[in-house]
Scaffold this motif. Structure first.
Motif, PDB file in Angstrom:
ATOM      1  N   ALA A   6      75.470  58.350  22.589  1.00 49.78           N
ATOM      2  CA  ALA A   6      74.482  57.271  22.604  1.00 49.78           C
ATOM      3  C   ALA A   6      73.398  57.505  21.560  1.00 49.78           C
ATOM      4  O   ALA A   6      73.045  56.594  20.801  1.00 49.78           O
ATOM      5  N   VAL A   7      72.891  58.720  21.499  1.00 49.28           N
ATOM      6  CA  VAL A   7      71.836  59.025  20.521  1.00 49.28           C
ATOM      7  C   VAL A   7      72.391  58.968  19.099  1.00 49.28           C
ATOM      8  O   VAL A   7      71.782  58.384  18.202  1.00 49.28           O
ATOM      9  N   ALA A   8      73.566  59.570  18.892  1.00 48.33           N
ATOM     10  CA  ALA A   8      74.162  59.574  17.548  1.00 48.33           C
ATOM     11  C   ALA A   8      74.479  58.154  17.089  1.00 48.33           C
ATOM     12  O   ALA A   8      74.255  57.806  15.914  1.00 48.33           O
ATOM     13  N   ALA A   9      74.995  57.317  17.982  1.00 46.98           N
ATOM     14  CA  ALA A   9      75.324  55.935  17.615  1.00 46.98           C
ATOM     15  C   ALA A   9      74.060  55.147  17.285  1.00 46.98           C
ATOM     16  O   ALA A   9      74.035  54.395  16.311  1.00 46.98           O
ATOM     17  N   ASN A  10      73.028  55.322  18.085  1.00 46.92           N
ATOM     18  CA  ASN A  10      71.788  54.596  17.845  1.00 46.92           C
ATOM     19  C   ASN A  10      71.197  54.961  16.490  1.00 46.92           C
ATOM     20  O   ASN A  10      70.865  54.085  15.689  1.00 46.92           O
ATOM     21  N   VAL A  11      71.093  56.243  16.218  1.00 44.45           N
ATOM     22  CA  VAL A  11      70.547  56.689  14.929  1.00 44.45           C
ATOM     23  C   VAL A  11      71.468  56.259  13.789  1.00 44.45           C
ATOM     24  O   VAL A  11      71.005  55.759  12.760  1.00 44.45           O
ATOM     25  N   GLY A  12      72.761  56.432  13.962  1.00 46.61           N
ATOM     26  CA  GLY A  12      73.710  56.065  12.915  1.00 46.61           C
ATOM     27  C   GLY A  12      73.690  54.591  12.577  1.00 46.61           C
ATOM     28  O   GLY A  12      73.691  54.211  11.400  1.00 46.61           O
ATOM     29  N   ILE A  13      73.668  53.725  13.589  1.00 46.62           N
ATOM     30  CA  ILE A  13      73.644  52.283  13.354  1.00 46.62           C
ATOM     31  C   ILE A  13      72.357  51.881  12.658  1.00 46.62           C
ATOM     32  O   ILE A  13      72.357  51.080  11.714  1.00 46.62           O
ATOM     33  N   ARG A  14      71.233  52.447  13.087  1.00 48.54           N
ATOM     34  CA  ARG A  14      69.961  52.113  12.432  1.00 48.54           C
ATOM     35  C   ARG A  14      69.968  52.538  10.968  1.00 48.54           C
ATOM     36  O   ARG A  14      69.469  51.818  10.101  1.00 48.54           O
ATOM     37  N   TRP A  69      72.418  50.207   9.026  1.00 44.32           N
ATOM     38  CA  TRP A  69      71.808  48.888   8.879  1.00 44.32           C
ATOM     39  C   TRP A  69      70.741  48.933   7.786  1.00 44.32           C
ATOM     40  O   TRP A  69      70.673  48.055   6.925  1.00 44.32           O
ATOM     41  N   ARG A  70      69.921  49.962   7.820  1.00 48.18           N
ATOM     42  CA  ARG A  70      68.855  50.101   6.816  1.00 48.18           C
ATOM     43  C   ARG A  70      69.446  50.265   5.412  1.00 48.18           C
ATOM     44  O   ARG A  70      68.953  49.679   4.446  1.00 48.18           O
ATOM     45  N   TRP A  71      70.504  51.072   5.297  1.00 46.28           N
ATOM     46  CA  TRP A  71      71.163  51.258   4.015  1.00 46.28           C
ATOM     47  C   TRP A  71      71.725  49.940   3.499  1.00 46.28           C
ATOM     48  O   TRP A  71      71.601  49.617   2.321  1.00 46.28           O
ATOM     49  N   HIS A  72      72.350  49.170   4.399  1.00 46.04           N
ATOM     50  CA  HIS A  72      72.934  47.895   4.008  1.00 46.04           C
ATOM     51  C   HIS A  72      71.852  46.925   3.517  1.00 46.04           C
ATOM     52  O   HIS A  72      72.028  46.262   2.492  1.00 46.04           O
ATOM     53  N   VAL A  73      70.743  46.828   4.225  1.00 46.92           N
ATOM     54  CA  VAL A  73      69.654  45.934   3.825  1.00 46.92           C
ATOM     55  C   VAL A  73      69.064  46.398   2.497  1.00 46.92           C
ATOM     56  O   VAL A  73      68.801  45.584   1.603  1.00 46.92           O
ATOM     57  N   SER A  74      68.871  47.683   2.340  1.00 48.40           N
ATOM     58  CA  SER A  74      68.331  48.221   1.094  1.00 48.40           C
ATOM     59  C   SER A  74      69.256  47.906  -0.088  1.00 48.40           C
ATOM     60  O   SER A  74      68.794  47.510  -1.164  1.00 48.40           O
ATOM     61  N   ARG A  75      70.546  48.081   0.113  1.00 48.32           N
ATOM     62  CA  ARG A  75      71.524  47.776  -0.933  1.00 48.32           C
ATOM     63  C   ARG A  75      71.500  46.290  -1.287  1.00 48.32           C
ATOM     64  O   ARG A  75      71.571  45.912  -2.456  1.00 48.32           O
ATOM     65  N   HIS A  76      71.365  45.441  -0.255  1.00 40.25           N
ATOM     66  CA  HIS A  76      71.297  43.995  -0.484  1.00 40.25           C
ATOM     67  C   HIS A  76      70.045  43.647  -1.288  1.00 40.25           C
ATOM     68  O   HIS A  76      70.094  42.812  -2.201  1.00 40.25           O
ATOM     69  N   TRP A  77      68.918  44.254  -0.958  1.00 37.51           N
ATOM     70  CA  TRP A  77      67.677  44.001  -1.706  1.00 37.51           C
ATOM     71  C   TRP A  77      67.821  44.428  -3.163  1.00 37.51           C
ATOM     72  O   TRP A  77      67.350  43.743  -4.073  1.00 37.51           O
ATOM     73  N   LYS A  78      68.438  45.569  -3.388  1.00 38.87           N
ATOM     74  CA  LYS A  78      68.632  46.046  -4.760  1.00 38.87           C
ATOM     75  C   LYS A  78      69.510  45.087  -5.548  1.00 38.87           C
ATOM     76  O   LYS A  78      69.238  44.812  -6.720  1.00 38.87           O
ATOM     77  N   ARG A  79      70.553  44.578  -4.928  1.00 36.28           N
ATOM     78  CA  ARG A  79      71.426  43.608  -5.595  1.00 36.28           C
ATOM     79  C   ARG A  79      70.652  42.335  -5.949  1.00 36.28           C
ATOM     80  O   ARG A  79      70.808  41.789  -7.034  1.00 36.28           O
ATOM     81  N   ARG A  80      69.849  41.855  -5.003  1.00 32.76           N
ATOM     82  CA  ARG A  80      69.051  40.657  -5.262  1.00 32.76           C
ATOM     83  C   ARG A  80      68.069  40.896  -6.393  1.00 32.76           C
ATOM     84  O   ARG A  80      67.887  40.030  -7.257  1.00 32.76           O
ATOM     85  N   ARG A  81      67.428  42.046  -6.389  1.00 32.79           N
ATOM     86  CA  ARG A  81      66.471  42.365  -7.448  1.00 32.79           C
ATOM     87  C   ARG A  81      67.176  42.430  -8.800  1.00 32.79           C
ATOM     88  O   ARG A  81      66.676  41.924  -9.805  1.00 32.79           O
ATOM     89  N   LEU A  82      68.366  43.030  -8.832  1.00 35.68           N
ATOM     90  CA  LEU A  82      69.134  43.120 -10.079  1.00 35.68           C
ATOM     91  C   LEU A  82      69.542  41.726 -10.572  1.00 35.68           C
ATOM     92  O   LEU A  82      69.449  41.436 -11.769  1.00 35.68           O
ATOM     93  N   LYS A  83      69.978  40.850  -9.667  1.00 31.77           N
ATOM     94  CA  LYS A  83      70.348  39.489 -10.047  1.00 31.77           C
ATOM     95  C   LYS A  83      69.148  38.722 -10.592  1.00 31.77           C
ATOM     96  O   LYS A  83      69.265  37.998 -11.584  1.00 31.77           O
ATOM     97  N   ARG A  84      67.987  38.851  -9.939  1.00 31.79           N
ATOM     98  CA  ARG A  84      66.782  38.188 -10.433  1.00 31.79           C
ATOM     99  C   ARG A  84      66.414  38.704 -11.820  1.00 31.79           C
ATOM    100  O   ARG A  84      66.045  37.932 -12.701  1.00 31.79           O
ATOM    101  N   GLN A  85      66.526  39.990 -11.999  1.00 34.75           N
ATOM    102  CA  GLN A  85      66.204  40.587 -13.293  1.00 34.75           C
ATOM    103  C   GLN A  85      67.169  40.090 -14.367  1.00 34.75           C
ATOM    104  O   GLN A  85      66.750  39.762 -15.483  1.00 34.75           O
TER     105      GLN A  85
END
Length: 183
Positions: A144-152, A155-171
């Motif tokens: 339970a603890v490992a899954a909670n930390v892992g999913i968070r 999820w954070r990595w995925h959002v960060s990667r998406h933001w970087k892609r958006r920033r690169l496209k805007r640039q």
């Protein structure tokens, strides 16, 4: 976790509430807060679902549904994850939980006979149960603890990667527009 990916495979609350076998859970299914897909609700759903999956109890899905209501996490994920311990995998998980519990209690594990039967299991249950319960709870907490930390983190990595892609496209668009004006 990509929200669209999860939404694609999630059941709809209205179709579940129409099923006759689930009518007793209609108030729980109708709660829109239990169908939200956010980082917190998905991570907590994984925790609840995996915790309940490791417990050697009947009606794990009902316990997971109540756990989802209590922790305000995604109902479908927490109930669906219970099926990690299905009739095919349950003996393997519970044997591993028993061995872990025996190790934690510092007792030698029972040796299985050449032919395991329900009669043998019933006779050994009083000796097996403390180690099985301790091992199951320890495994459940760890997962339970490992899954909670892992999913968070995922999820954070995925959002960060998406933001970087958006920033690169805007640039790139900005550079393209600037190059058109320079010509």
């Amino acid at each position: 976790m990509p929200r669209r990916f999860l939404q694609r495979y999630m059941p709809r609350p209205d179709t579940l509430s129409r099923q006759r076998s689930l009518r007793f859970m209609a108030p729980l299914i109708a709660d829109p807060a239990l169908w939200v897909l956010s980082r917190r609700s998905v991570a907590n759903a994984f925790s609840v679902g995996l915790f309940c999956a490791m417990l050697p109890i009947p009606f794990q899905m009902v316990v997971a549904a109540l756990g989802a209501k209590w922790s305000r996490c995604n109902l479908a994920l927490s109930v669906g994850l219970v099926w990690i311990t299905n009739p095919l995998t349950m003996p393997l998980f519970f044997f591993g939980n028993y061995r872990l519990g025996a190790w934690l209690l510092d007792t030698p594990p029972r040796e299985a006979p050449s032919r395991v039967s329900t009669q043998w299991i019933a006779e050994q249950m009083t000796d097996i149960m403390p180690a099985l319960l301790l091992g199951s709870v320890a495994t459940a907490l760890l997962l339970a603890v490992a899954a909670n930390v892992g999913i968070r983190l995922i999820w954070r990595w995925h959002v960060s990667r998406h933001w970087k892609r958006r920033r690169l496209k805007r640039q790139q668009r900005r550079e393209h527009i600037e190059s058109e004006f320079d010509d």
